[in-house]
Scaffold this active site. Structure first.
Site, PDB file in Angstrom:
ATOM      1  N   GLY A 190      25.524  12.725  26.887  1.00 37.80           N
ATOM      2  CA  GLY A 190      25.023  11.758  25.914  1.00 37.80           C
ATOM      3  C   GLY A 190      25.346  12.153  24.485  1.00 37.80           C
ATOM      4  O   GLY A 190      26.259  12.939  24.240  1.00 37.80           O
ATOM      5  N   LEU A 237      26.696  10.135  22.479  1.00 39.55           N
ATOM      6  CA  LEU A 237      28.094   9.726  22.652  1.00 39.55           C
ATOM      7  C   LEU A 237      28.818   9.551  21.320  1.00 39.55           C
ATOM      8  O   LEU A 237      28.235   9.102  20.332  1.00 39.55           O
ATOM      9  CB  LEU A 237      28.156   8.421  23.459  1.00 39.55           C
ATOM     10  CG  LEU A 237      27.564   8.517  24.866  1.00 39.55           C
ATOM     11  CD1 LEU A 237      27.679   7.170  25.575  1.00 39.55           C
ATOM     12  CD2 LEU A 237      28.241   9.609  25.685  1.00 39.55           C
ATOM     13  N   GLY A 286      35.026  10.926  21.011  1.00 39.80           N
ATOM     14  CA  GLY A 286      35.655  11.747  22.057  1.00 39.80           C
ATOM     15  C   GLY A 286      35.288  11.221  23.444  1.00 39.80           C
ATOM     16  O   GLY A 286      36.147  11.049  24.314  1.00 39.80           O
ATOM     17  N   HIS A 287      33.988  10.953  23.647  1.00 44.63           N
ATOM     18  CA  HIS A 287      33.555  10.391  24.935  1.00 44.63           C
ATOM     19  C   HIS A 287      34.188   9.016  25.153  1.00 44.63           C
ATOM     20  O   HIS A 287      34.644   8.699  26.247  1.00 44.63           O
ATOM     21  CB  HIS A 287      32.028  10.218  24.957  1.00 44.63           C
ATOM     22  CG  HIS A 287      31.249  11.487  24.832  1.00 44.63           C
ATOM     23  ND1 HIS A 287      30.438  11.753  23.752  1.00 44.63           N
ATOM     24  CD2 HIS A 287      31.143  12.562  25.656  1.00 44.63           C
ATOM     25  CE1 HIS A 287      29.846  12.931  23.929  1.00 44.63           C
ATOM     26  NE2 HIS A 287      30.268  13.448  25.071  1.00 44.63           N
ATOM     27  N   ARG A 305      27.437  18.345  18.821  1.00 46.10           N
ATOM     28  CA  ARG A 305      26.756  19.379  18.029  1.00 46.10           C
ATOM     29  C   ARG A 305      27.079  19.285  16.539  1.00 46.10           C
ATOM     30  O   ARG A 305      26.379  19.872  15.719  1.00 46.10           O
ATOM     31  CB  ARG A 305      27.135  20.766  18.537  1.00 46.10           C
ATOM     32  CG  ARG A 305      26.561  21.100  19.893  1.00 46.10           C
ATOM     33  CD  ARG A 305      26.828  22.548  20.246  1.00 46.10           C
ATOM     34  NE  ARG A 305      26.051  22.995  21.389  1.00 46.10           N
ATOM     35  CZ  ARG A 305      26.427  22.853  22.637  1.00 46.10           C
ATOM     36  NH1 ARG A 305      27.577  22.294  22.923  1.00 46.10           N
ATOM     37  NH2 ARG A 305      25.648  23.278  23.622  1.00 46.10           N
TER      38      ARG A 305
HETATM   39  P1  AMP Z   1      29.623  16.549  26.852  1.00 44.57           P
HETATM   40  O1  AMP Z   1      28.809  15.315  26.655  1.00 44.57           O
HETATM   41  O2  AMP Z   1      29.770  17.378  25.616  1.00 44.57           O
HETATM   42  O3  AMP Z   1      29.205  17.332  28.067  1.00 44.57           O
HETATM   43  O4  AMP Z   1      31.094  16.042  27.154  1.00 44.57           O
HETATM   44  C1  AMP Z   1      31.373  15.124  28.187  1.00 44.57           C
HETATM   45  C2  AMP Z   1      32.862  15.059  28.363  1.00 44.57           C
HETATM   46  O5  AMP Z   1      33.464  14.614  27.134  1.00 44.57           O
HETATM   47  C3  AMP Z   1      33.511  16.423  28.685  1.00 44.57           C
HETATM   48  O6  AMP Z   1      34.551  16.233  29.636  1.00 44.57           O
HETATM   49  C4  AMP Z   1      34.055  16.859  27.343  1.00 44.57           C
HETATM   50  O7  AMP Z   1      35.158  17.733  27.441  1.00 44.57           O
HETATM   51  C5  AMP Z   1      34.471  15.513  26.757  1.00 44.57           C
HETATM   52  N1  AMP Z   1      34.555  15.609  25.296  1.00 44.57           N
HETATM   53  C6  AMP Z   1      33.590  16.011  24.434  1.00 44.57           C
HETATM   54  N2  AMP Z   1      34.064  16.014  23.161  1.00 44.57           N
HETATM   55  C7  AMP Z   1      35.346  15.603  23.242  1.00 44.57           C
HETATM   56  C8  AMP Z   1      36.393  15.419  22.287  1.00 44.57           C
HETATM   57  N3  AMP Z   1      36.198  15.637  20.991  1.00 44.57           N
HETATM   58  N4  AMP Z   1      37.599  14.994  22.732  1.00 44.57           N
HETATM   59  C9  AMP Z   1      37.818  14.775  24.050  1.00 44.57           C
HETATM   60  N5  AMP Z   1      36.877  14.941  25.001  1.00 44.57           N
HETATM   61  C10 AMP Z   1      35.668  15.341  24.608  1.00 44.57           C
END
Ligand code: AMP
Length: 287
Positions: free
Chosen positions: A31, A33, A36-37, A190
């Site tokens: 979440g 979001l 990137g997500h 973050r």
């Molecule tokens: P998280 O919510 O941080 O657990 O991320 C969920 C998914 O989004 C994971 O596969 C991460 O690697 C991907 N993700 C997070 N930040 C980015 C970003 N800046 N660019 C590409 N993928 C991302």
């Protein structure tokens, strides 16, 4: 958008989708979001008939209680964002749906060296937690394709091992490039916890990696690493450099020469203020 909170309900829904011959893409997230997500989700939507996004802040992958309690949560805004890009399905489980019994929460996996280095060395138990939640999510959501971000490169390697060597699932893993802010900072949930000065200082991560990519084979990997660490040490807001490693992109073992592997990646983790940030960049070969 269909929103499911119960594992049994989404399982039934997926059963019907599969019976109708629909292909299924899956994007697991925690979440908060951001773009990137969204890039992962858009890609999944372009390659599959149906897409499920999950939002679950998994307690078992946090090695620091304060990181878990401070992790940003913004479910209402996330739902609006997902609706704005016409994401079809959201899985929003509570802890009792993911870990209905203690055995699932304590499952152990053997990743060998992949979890002994870098993030694994600095965050004890982190990848066991990642594997616990991903294995459980894939049990509930038997997708055809799983979408992951290169930003968490070591996590990609761990999940690859989990899916193909441990669980033996017929699942394609699609790795999407790291989405960045205009100044190069990798977008992360973050980042919102950085003060204005810290946010500015955080550009040093991308600058250093980009410098390393360009400087590359002009010096040995060890000299490159030492200079990169020097550059990061110049930034007062960077409280700690957990690691800067130049590694074989397949095994994650450090390389001593540029001919050690056809795919070499630099990975780093630093702490700026209270916030831990990671990033990486291929120095040789591509993903
Ligand atoms: P998280 O919510 O941080 O657990 O991320 C969920 C998914 O989004 C994971 O596969 C991460 O690697 C991907 N993700 C997070 N930040 C980015 C970003 N800046 N660019 C590409 N993928 C991302």
């Amino acid at each position: 958008m269909h929103i499911f909170k119960k594992a049994s309900d989404i399982k039934q829904f997926i059963h019907n989708l599969k019976a109708a011959g629909h292909s299924l893409g899956f994007v697991p997230t925690m979440g908060a979001l951001h773009e990137g997500h969204l890039q992962l989700i858009r890609r999944a939507m372009s390659e599959n008939d149906e897409v499920i996004v999950s939002i679950f802040v998994n307690p078992t992958q946090f090695d620091e209680a304060s990181d878990f309690s401070h992790y940003p949560r913004s479910t209402a805004a996330d739902i609006l964002l997902l609706e704005s890009i016409r994401c079809p399905i959201l899985f929003l489980p509570g802890e009792e749906e993911i870990y209905p019994d203690e055995a699932l929460r304590r499952r152990k996996f053997d990743f060998g060296y992949l979890e002994k280095t870098m993030e694994g060395a600095h965050r004890p138990g982190h990848f066991q937690g990642v594997a616990q939640v991903v294995s459980r999510l894939l049990d509930i959501i038997p997708a055809d394709r799983l979408y992951l971000g290169q930003k968490d490169y070591q996590q990609v390697k761990i999940i690859h091992r989990l899916v193909h060597d441990i669980l033996n699932l017929p699942l394609e893993i699609v790795v999407c490039p790291t989405a960045r802010e205009v100044d190069g900072l990798a977008i992360s949930s973050r980042n919102v916890r950085l003060s204005k000065e810290e946010r500015q200082a955080a550009t040093a991560l991308y600058k250093t990696l980009d410098w390393a990519r360009k400087a590359g084979s002009r010096m040995t990997p060890e000299a490159l690493k030492n200079q990169a660490v020097e550059m990061l040490m110049q930034v007062p807001e960077i409280r700690e450099i957990a690691y800067f490693e130049i590694v074989n992109a397949d095994t994650l073992s450090p390389v001593s020469s540029w001919v050690d592997s056809s795919r070499i990646i630099a990975c780093l983790a630093v702490r700026i203020g209270e916030v831990r940030l990671i990033d990486n960049m291929f120095l040789k070969g591509i993903h």
